[in-house]
Structures are given as C-alpha cells and as structure tokens.
Design a protein around this motif. Structure first.
Motif, PDB file in Angstrom:
ATOM      1  N   ARG A   7       0.829  -1.216   0.000  1.00  0.00           N
ATOM      2  CA  ARG A   7       0.000   0.000   0.000  1.00  0.00           C
ATOM      3  C   ARG A   7       0.860   1.261   0.000  1.00  0.00           C
ATOM      4  NH1 ARG A   7      -4.918  -2.685   3.461  1.00  0.00           N
ATOM      5  NH2 ARG A   7      -5.965  -3.478   1.595  1.00  0.00           N
ATOM      6  N   GLU A   8       2.003   1.205   0.628  1.00  0.00           N
ATOM      7  CA  GLU A   8       2.930   2.344   0.582  1.00  0.00           C
ATOM      8  C   GLU A   8       3.444   2.556  -0.840  1.00  0.00           C
ATOM      9  OE1 GLU A   8       5.909   1.289   3.472  1.00  0.00           O
ATOM     10  OE2 GLU A   8       4.621   1.834   5.164  1.00  0.00           O
ATOM     11  N   VAL A   9       3.752   1.473  -1.537  1.00  0.00           N
ATOM     12  CA  VAL A   9       4.233   1.571  -2.919  1.00  0.00           C
ATOM     13  C   VAL A   9       3.122   2.108  -3.825  1.00  0.00           C
ATOM     14  CG1 VAL A   9       5.107   0.280  -4.914  1.00  0.00           C
ATOM     15  CG2 VAL A   9       6.001  -0.198  -2.634  1.00  0.00           C
ATOM     16  N   ILE A  10       1.897   1.645  -3.618  1.00  0.00           N
ATOM     17  CA  ILE A  10       0.763   2.132  -4.408  1.00  0.00           C
ATOM     18  C   ILE A  10       0.586   3.637  -4.181  1.00  0.00           C
ATOM     19  CG2 ILE A  10      -1.756   2.044  -4.690  1.00  0.00           C
ATOM     20  CD1 ILE A  10      -0.257  -0.301  -5.997  1.00  0.00           C
ATOM     21  N   LYS A  11       0.710   4.073  -2.948  1.00  0.00           N
ATOM     22  CA  LYS A  11       0.605   5.508  -2.638  1.00  0.00           C
ATOM     23  C   LYS A  11       1.711   6.274  -3.359  1.00  0.00           C
ATOM     24  CE  LYS A  11       0.294   8.631   1.388  1.00  0.00           C
ATOM     25  NZ  LYS A  11      -0.029   9.749   0.593  1.00  0.00           N
ATOM     26  N   GLN A  12       2.904   5.740  -3.330  1.00  0.00           N
ATOM     27  CA  GLN A  12       4.037   6.361  -4.030  1.00  0.00           C
ATOM     28  C   GLN A  12       3.763   6.400  -5.537  1.00  0.00           C
ATOM     29  OE1 GLN A  12       7.690   4.220  -3.360  1.00  0.00           O
ATOM     30  NE2 GLN A  12       8.901   5.633  -4.584  1.00  0.00           N
ATOM     31  N   ARG A  13       3.211   5.317  -6.084  1.00  0.00           N
ATOM     32  CA  ARG A  13       2.894   5.253  -7.508  1.00  0.00           C
ATOM     33  C   ARG A  13       1.852   6.306  -7.874  1.00  0.00           C
ATOM     34  NH1 ARG A  13       2.200   6.270 -11.818  1.00  0.00           N
ATOM     35  NH2 ARG A  13       1.535   4.976 -13.565  1.00  0.00           N
ATOM     36  N   PHE A  22      11.314   6.823 -14.968  1.00  0.00           N
ATOM     37  CA  PHE A  22      12.151   6.130 -13.990  1.00  0.00           C
ATOM     38  C   PHE A  22      11.380   5.897 -12.688  1.00  0.00           C
ATOM     39  CE2 PHE A  22      15.190   6.058 -10.460  1.00  0.00           C
ATOM     40  CZ  PHE A  22      15.955   4.957 -10.821  1.00  0.00           C
ATOM     41  N   GLY A  23      10.683   6.905 -12.217  1.00  0.00           N
ATOM     42  CA  GLY A  23       9.922   6.787 -10.971  1.00  0.00           C
ATOM     43  C   GLY A  23       8.812   5.751 -11.076  1.00  0.00           C
ATOM     44  N   VAL A  24       8.109   5.755 -12.214  1.00  0.00           N
ATOM     45  CA  VAL A  24       7.036   4.779 -12.436  1.00  0.00           C
ATOM     46  C   VAL A  24       7.621   3.377 -12.460  1.00  0.00           C
ATOM     47  CG1 VAL A  24       5.329   3.956 -14.117  1.00  0.00           C
ATOM     48  CG2 VAL A  24       5.535   6.418 -13.647  1.00  0.00           C
ATOM     49  N   GLU A  25       8.720   3.201 -13.174  1.00  0.00           N
ATOM     50  CA  GLU A  25       9.345   1.874 -13.268  1.00  0.00           C
ATOM     51  C   GLU A  25       9.839   1.375 -11.918  1.00  0.00           C
ATOM     52  OE1 GLU A  25      12.277   2.232 -16.380  1.00  0.00           O
ATOM     53  OE2 GLU A  25      10.738   2.197 -17.941  1.00  0.00           O
ATOM     54  N   GLN A  26      10.327   2.272 -11.081  1.00  0.00           N
ATOM     55  CA  GLN A  26      10.769   1.875  -9.746  1.00  0.00           C
ATOM     56  C   GLN A  26       9.581   1.386  -8.906  1.00  0.00           C
ATOM     57  OE1 GLN A  26      14.022   1.511  -8.736  1.00  0.00           O
ATOM     58  NE2 GLN A  26      14.245   1.874 -10.919  1.00  0.00           N
ATOM     59  N   CYS A  27       8.455   2.067  -9.028  1.00  0.00           N
ATOM     60  CA  CYS A  27       7.246   1.631  -8.315  1.00  0.00           C
ATOM     61  C   CYS A  27       6.804   0.269  -8.830  1.00  0.00           C
ATOM     62  CB  CYS A  27       6.122   2.644  -8.492  1.00  0.00           C
ATOM     63  SG  CYS A  27       6.397   4.202  -7.626  1.00  0.00           S
ATOM     64  N   TRP A  28       6.801   0.094 -10.136  1.00  0.00           N
ATOM     65  CA  TRP A  28       6.407  -1.187 -10.719  1.00  0.00           C
ATOM     66  C   TRP A  28       7.310  -2.311 -10.215  1.00  0.00           C
ATOM     67  CZ3 TRP A  28       5.800   0.490 -16.521  1.00  0.00           C
ATOM     68  CH2 TRP A  28       4.606   1.214 -16.671  1.00  0.00           C
ATOM     69  N   LYS A  29       8.599  -2.045 -10.192  1.00  0.00           N
ATOM     70  CA  LYS A  29       9.560  -3.049  -9.739  1.00  0.00           C
ATOM     71  C   LYS A  29       9.252  -3.487  -8.299  1.00  0.00           C
ATOM     72  CE  LYS A  29      14.557  -3.614  -9.308  1.00  0.00           C
ATOM     73  NZ  LYS A  29      15.855  -2.966  -9.446  1.00  0.00           N
ATOM     74  N   LYS A  30       8.952  -2.519  -7.443  1.00  0.00           N
ATOM     75  CA  LYS A  30       8.619  -2.826  -6.045  1.00  0.00           C
ATOM     76  C   LYS A  30       7.298  -3.588  -5.954  1.00  0.00           C
ATOM     77  CE  LYS A  30      10.962   1.278  -4.303  1.00  0.00           C
ATOM     78  NZ  LYS A  30      10.728   2.640  -3.787  1.00  0.00           N
ATOM     79  N   SER A  59      -3.162  -3.812 -12.307  1.00  0.00           N
ATOM     80  CA  SER A  59      -3.295  -4.077 -13.744  1.00  0.00           C
ATOM     81  C   SER A  59      -2.081  -3.585 -14.533  1.00  0.00           C
ATOM     82  CB  SER A  59      -4.577  -3.456 -14.297  1.00  0.00           C
ATOM     83  OG  SER A  59      -4.507  -2.050 -14.321  1.00  0.00           O
ATOM     84  N   GLU A  60      -1.370  -2.607 -13.997  1.00  0.00           N
ATOM     85  CA  GLU A  60      -0.165  -2.109 -14.679  1.00  0.00           C
ATOM     86  C   GLU A  60       0.960  -3.144 -14.695  1.00  0.00           C
ATOM     87  OE1 GLU A  60      -0.119   2.695 -14.081  1.00  0.00           O
ATOM     88  OE2 GLU A  60       0.902   1.515 -12.549  1.00  0.00           O
ATOM     89  N   VAL A  61       0.939  -4.064 -13.748  1.00  0.00           N
ATOM     90  CA  VAL A  61       2.059  -5.002 -13.612  1.00  0.00           C
ATOM     91  C   VAL A  61       1.665  -6.475 -13.653  1.00  0.00           C
ATOM     92  CG1 VAL A  61       3.464  -3.336 -12.312  1.00  0.00           C
ATOM     93  CG2 VAL A  61       2.007  -4.952 -11.072  1.00  0.00           C
TER      94      VAL A  61
END
Length: 115
Positions: A7-13, A22-30, A59-61
């Motif tokens: 949920r923290e990663v989703i909030k960051q996303r 780069f920021g979006v890809e980092q969120c996806w990776k997490k 759905s993005e990942v």
C-alpha cells in the motif's frame, strides 16, 4: 505478502507523475517484488483485502507478475475480481491486462510441450 509495504508503494505510484518514467518503473519493480514474494498470501490478499483502486494499479504489472511466477491460480483470482470491480475493468482496460497474462501462460504451456 507485505500488505502495508504494498500500500505504501501504491501511494508512491499514485504520487508519481506518469511522465517520470524512472519513478514509475521503480514503483512497478517494487510492486512486482511484493506481489511475487509469496503467491498464496498474494492470492489471499486479492480474494479478501484488495480494494478497487489497488486492483486497478495491479493491472499495470499483472503481466510482469505472471511472467515471473506463472501462476494460473493468481490469474484466475485476478480475473474473478472483474466481477467485483466492473467499473475499474472498463476504465483501465483490465480485461486487456488479463488477456496478456493469460497469453503468457498459454505461450509457456505450448512451448513446454514442444521442448
């Protein structure tokens, strides 16, 4: 699955501008890392705790998750949520994400038979 961390990663996303690749890809990776670390608990999360918003972000990942873990049960569970969250399915073309994930599993099955 660490739901709090997810949920923290989703909030960051949510707070990451889509233009900042780069920021979006980092969120996806997490997200992928969290969703694939323990498939039974991820399935449990999807069945019992996943919100409509979280469903749409996954759905993005989902195809990346399935490519990593190749779980038919996970795809089915994600697919079952289409009934629970129909608006998200339309708004975010979740059916397309599911088709992509299913195609990964089908390709894998067909190529294993050839090998």
């Amino acid at each position: 699955m660490d739901i709090i961390r997810f949920r923290e990663v989703i909030k960051q996303r949510e707070e990451t501008d889509d233009e900042w690749t780069f920021g979006v890809e980092q969120c996806w990776k997490k997200e992928i890392e969290i969703l694939t670390e323990d498939i039974p608990s991820t399935i449990n999360f999807l069945k019992n705790d996943c919100t409509a918003e979280e469903y749409s972000w996954i759905s993005e990942v989902i195809d990346d998750v399935v490519e990593k873990v190749r779980s038919k049960e996970l795809v089915q569970c994600y697919k079952d949520l289409m009934i629970k969250f129909p608006e998200e399915c339309v708004k975010y073309n979740i059916a397309g994400s599911i088709e992509s994930a299913e195609a990964i599993l089908t390709w894998e099955d067909e190529n294993e038979k050839k090998g």
